[in-house]
Design an enzyme around this catalytic site. Structure first.
Site, PDB file in Angstrom:
ATOM      1  N   GLY A   1       0.184   0.558  11.982  1.00 17.82           N
ATOM      2  CA  GLY A   1       0.441   0.276  10.570  1.00 17.82           C
ATOM      3  C   GLY A   1      -0.461   1.114   9.677  1.00 17.82           C
TER       4      GLY A   1
ATOM      5  NE  ARG B   1       3.526  -7.253  17.722  1.00 21.69           N
ATOM      6  CZ  ARG B   1       3.677  -8.143  16.766  1.00 21.69           C
ATOM      7  NH1 ARG B   1       3.442  -9.416  17.016  1.00 21.69           N
ATOM      8  NH2 ARG B   1       4.052  -7.799  15.544  1.00 21.69           N
TER       9      ARG B   1
ATOM     10  CE  LYS C   1      -4.200  -1.845   2.010  1.00 24.04           C
ATOM     11  NZ  LYS C   1      -5.173  -1.848   3.104  1.00 24.04           N
TER      12      LYS C   1
ATOM     13  CE  LYS D   1       8.115  -1.857  15.081  1.00 25.44           C
ATOM     14  NZ  LYS D   1       7.973  -3.169  14.495  1.00 25.44           N
TER      15      LYS D   1
ATOM     16  CG  ASN E   1      -7.671   0.917  -0.774  1.00 19.87           C
ATOM     17  OD1 ASN E   1      -7.777   2.125  -0.960  1.00 19.87           O
ATOM     18  ND2 ASN E   1      -8.717   0.130  -0.652  1.00 19.87           N
TER      19      ASN E   1
HETATM   20  P1  NAP Z   1       0.236  -3.344   8.769  1.00 21.74           P
HETATM   21  O1  NAP Z   1       0.497  -2.054   8.058  1.00 21.74           O
HETATM   22  O2  NAP Z   1       1.172  -4.477   8.606  1.00 21.74           O
HETATM   23  O3  NAP Z   1       0.111  -2.988  10.339  1.00 21.74           O
HETATM   24  C1  NAP Z   1      -0.093  -3.978  11.305  1.00 21.74           C
HETATM   25  C2  NAP Z   1       0.052  -3.395  12.702  1.00 21.74           C
HETATM   26  O4  NAP Z   1      -0.296  -4.411  13.637  1.00 21.74           O
HETATM   27  C3  NAP Z   1       1.451  -2.960  13.072  1.00 21.74           C
HETATM   28  O5  NAP Z   1       1.353  -1.872  13.953  1.00 21.74           O
HETATM   29  C4  NAP Z   1       2.027  -4.192  13.756  1.00 21.74           C
HETATM   30  O6  NAP Z   1       2.988  -3.860  14.712  1.00 21.74           O
HETATM   31  C5  NAP Z   1       0.816  -4.710  14.496  1.00 21.74           C
HETATM   32  N1  NAP Z   1       0.832  -6.134  14.766  1.00 21.74           N
HETATM   33  C6  NAP Z   1       1.160  -7.131  13.908  1.00 21.74           C
HETATM   34  N2  NAP Z   1       0.960  -8.330  14.488  1.00 21.74           N
HETATM   35  C7  NAP Z   1       0.506  -8.084  15.746  1.00 21.74           C
HETATM   36  C8  NAP Z   1       0.143  -8.909  16.842  1.00 21.74           C
HETATM   37  N3  NAP Z   1       0.174 -10.231  16.762  1.00 21.74           N
HETATM   38  N4  NAP Z   1      -0.255  -8.309  17.974  1.00 21.74           N
HETATM   39  C9  NAP Z   1      -0.303  -6.977  18.072  1.00 21.74           C
HETATM   40  N5  NAP Z   1       0.043  -6.135  17.076  1.00 21.74           N
HETATM   41  C10 NAP Z   1       0.440  -6.685  15.920  1.00 21.74           C
HETATM   42  O7  NAP Z   1      -1.188  -3.925   8.381  1.00 21.74           O
HETATM   43  P2  NAP Z   1      -2.528  -3.143   7.944  1.00 21.74           P
HETATM   44  O8  NAP Z   1      -2.618  -3.071   6.468  1.00 21.74           O
HETATM   45  O9  NAP Z   1      -2.628  -1.885   8.730  1.00 21.74           O
HETATM   46  O10 NAP Z   1      -3.642  -4.192   8.434  1.00 21.74           O
HETATM   47  C11 NAP Z   1      -3.916  -4.362   9.799  1.00 21.74           C
HETATM   48  C12 NAP Z   1      -5.140  -5.256   9.982  1.00 21.74           C
HETATM   49  O11 NAP Z   1      -6.264  -4.658   9.344  1.00 21.74           O
HETATM   50  C13 NAP Z   1      -4.992  -6.650   9.364  1.00 21.74           C
HETATM   51  O12 NAP Z   1      -5.595  -7.571  10.224  1.00 21.74           O
HETATM   52  C14 NAP Z   1      -5.748  -6.550   8.071  1.00 21.74           C
HETATM   53  O13 NAP Z   1      -6.288  -7.801   7.685  1.00 21.74           O
HETATM   54  C15 NAP Z   1      -6.858  -5.602   8.463  1.00 21.74           C
HETATM   55  N6  NAP Z   1      -7.394  -4.871   7.309  1.00 21.74           N
HETATM   56  C16 NAP Z   1      -8.727  -4.923   7.113  1.00 21.74           C
HETATM   57  C17 NAP Z   1      -9.294  -4.239   6.047  1.00 21.74           C
HETATM   58  C18 NAP Z   1     -10.778  -4.308   5.839  1.00 21.74           C
HETATM   59  O14 NAP Z   1     -11.258  -3.818   4.815  1.00 21.74           O
HETATM   60  N7  NAP Z   1     -11.516  -4.871   6.765  1.00 21.74           N
HETATM   61  C19 NAP Z   1      -8.498  -3.483   5.180  1.00 21.74           C
HETATM   62  C20 NAP Z   1      -7.129  -3.462   5.421  1.00 21.74           C
HETATM   63  C21 NAP Z   1      -6.581  -4.164   6.492  1.00 21.74           C
HETATM   64  P3  NAP Z   1       4.467  -4.437  14.711  1.00 21.74           P
HETATM   65  O15 NAP Z   1       5.244  -3.393  13.997  1.00 21.74           O
HETATM   66  O16 NAP Z   1       4.751  -4.586  16.151  1.00 21.74           O
HETATM   67  O17 NAP Z   1       4.464  -5.755  13.959  1.00 21.74           O
END
Ligand code: NAP
Length: 278
Positions: free
Chosen positions: A126, A148, A65, A152, A86
Site C-alpha cells: 500500500g 496476502r 493520500k 498484489k 500526507n
Molecule cells: P494501505 O495503503 O491501505 O496499505 C495497506 C497494505 O496492507 C496493503 O498492501 C494491504 O493489502 C495490506 N493489508 C491490509 N490488511 C492486512 C492484513 N490483515 N494482513 C496483511 N496485510 C494486510 O495503508 P497504508 O497507508 O500504507 O498504512 C499501512 C499501515 O501503516 C497502517 O497500519 C497504518 O496505520 C500505518 N501507518 C503508520 C504511519 C506512521 O506514521 N506510523 C503513517 C501511515 C500509515 P491488501 O490489498 O491485501 O488488503
C-alpha cells in the site's frame, strides 16, 4: 486575514492521536493555531475538498493520500514519486502537496540505529509500503515484497521495476515466507489494535531478522516487534514515525524548528495515550 486552522482528513479518524501531537507542536513553537480532525465520507469527498483551500493547511490519511492529488496545485517531487501526499500547505497560490511520512520513517530508523541496507523484507504493497520500498531501493537494498495474495506483491514489484529496472525485487506471499532478512519493514495493519495477537510473518522469520521496523503505532510494540526484540534484533515502532512526520509538516507549514529532546518528550507523552499493549 490568514486562516489559522489546520485539519487531518481521513476516514475513520476515531483512533487518531494526530491532533494531540500537533497541539503539542504548536504549543512548543509558540504559534496559536487550531488542529482538528475532519472525517470525510468518500461519497462527498469531491465536494468537501473545495472547502480545504481556505485552511492554513491539512494532513491526509487513509484512504485519501492518493485521491487528494488531482485536487492539488503542485505536488513536490518525492510525493509525486511515491504517488502519496500526507501534508498540504494552502496559500494564496493554491494547495501544495508533500510527503512527510518519509521524513518520519527515516528519522525513526536512524533513532533506533537501524540501517536501511542489505536483504530487506517488505510486508504490504500500500501507500506506506511503497514509500519504504522506494527508499530501500534508492539505497541499493534487495527487496522481497510480501502480501496476502501473490498478485498484489507481483503488481507492486512490477510497478517498482519501471522506476528501478536493475533492482533485485522478488514478490512473495506473507504466509509462506521463510529465511532470514537483514531488515523487516511492516507496512500492513496486521498486528494493529484490536488484532494485537496477529503477526504479518511466520514467527521464525520475525525471530531471525537483524532489525525490524513496524509502521503500526497502536500498540506501541506489536507482536512482530516483540518477537524480534526478544531474539536480539534492533526494533522500532510507528509512533516515532508518526511524531516526526508531524514535525516535518510544521517545518513546511510554519517554518518551525524543534529541539530533539522536546520531540522525544512528545513521543513519551503520546506513548502514554496508547494503552493497547499486547
Ligand atoms: P494501505 O495503503 O491501505 O496499505 C495497506 C497494505 O496492507 C496493503 O498492501 C494491504 O493489502 C495490506 N493489508 C491490509 N490488511 C492486512 C492484513 N490483515 N494482513 C496483511 N496485510 C494486510 O495503508 P497504508 O497507508 O500504507 O498504512 C499501512 C499501515 O501503516 C497502517 O497500519 C497504518 O496505520 C500505518 N501507518 C503508520 C504511519 C506512521 O506514521 N506510523 C503513517 C501511515 C500509515 P491488501 O490489498 O491485501 O488488503
Amino acid at each position: 486575514m490568514q486562516n489559522k486552522e489546520y485539519v487531518l482528513i481521513g476516514n475513520p479518524l476515531i483512533h487518531s492521536i494526530s491532533h494531540e501531537i500537533h497541539k503539542r507542536l504548536f504549543e512548543l513553537s509558540g504559534i496559536s493555531r487550531n488542529y482538528n480532525l475532519r472525517q470525510l465520507d468518500p461519497e462527498t469527498f469531491n465536494e468537501a475538498v473545495k472547502d480545504l483551500a481556505s485552511l492554513a493547511g491539512f494532513n491526509v490519511t487513509i484512504p485519501y493520500k492518493q485521491k487528494i492529488i488531482p485536487f492539488l496545485t503542485t505536488v513536490d517531487e518525492r510525493a509525486s514519486h511515491y504517488g502519496a501526499v500526507n501534508t498540504v500547505k494552502c496559500d494564496g497560490t493554491g494547495m501544495h502537496g508533500y510527503n512527510t511520512d518519509v521524513d518520519g520513517f527515516l528519522k525513526a530508523l536512524s533513532q533506533a540505529e537501524i540501517q536501511l541496507t542489505g536483504n530487506v523484507l517488505l510486508c504490504g504493497a500500500g501507500g506506506v509500503a511503497r514509500m519504504m520500498a522506494s527508499e530501500a531501493l534508492d539505497r541499493g537494498c534487495s527487496l522481497v515484497i510480501a502480501t496476502r495474495t501473490f498478485s498484489k506483491a507481483s503488481k507492486c514489484a512490477n510497478d517498482l521495476l519501471k522506476h528501478y529496472p536493475t533492482a533485485n525485487i522478488t514478490p512473495s506471499t506473507l504466509n509462506y515466507l521463510s529465511g532470514s532478512f537483514d531488515l523487516i519493514l511492516n507496512g500492513t495493519p496486521c498486528g494493529m489494535h484490536p488484532n494485537v495477537q496477529d503477526c504479518p510473518v511466520p514467527a521464525a522469520v520475525a525471530r531471525s531478522a537483524g532489525a525490524v521496523f513496524d509502521a503500526i503505532y497502536n500498540p506501541y510494540e506489536t507482536r512482530l516487534l516483540a518477537r524480534a526484540r526478544a531474539a536480539g534484533a534492533k526494533v522500532q515502532g510507528g509512533l516515532t514515525m508518526l511524531v516526526w512526520q508531524a514535525v516535518a509538516a510544521h517545518e513546511i507549514w510554519e517554518g518551525s524548528h524543534f529541539e530533539k529532546n522536546d520531540i522525544e518528550h512528545i513521543c513519551d507523552e503520546m506513548r502514554k495515550l496508547i494503552k493497547n499493549d499486547i
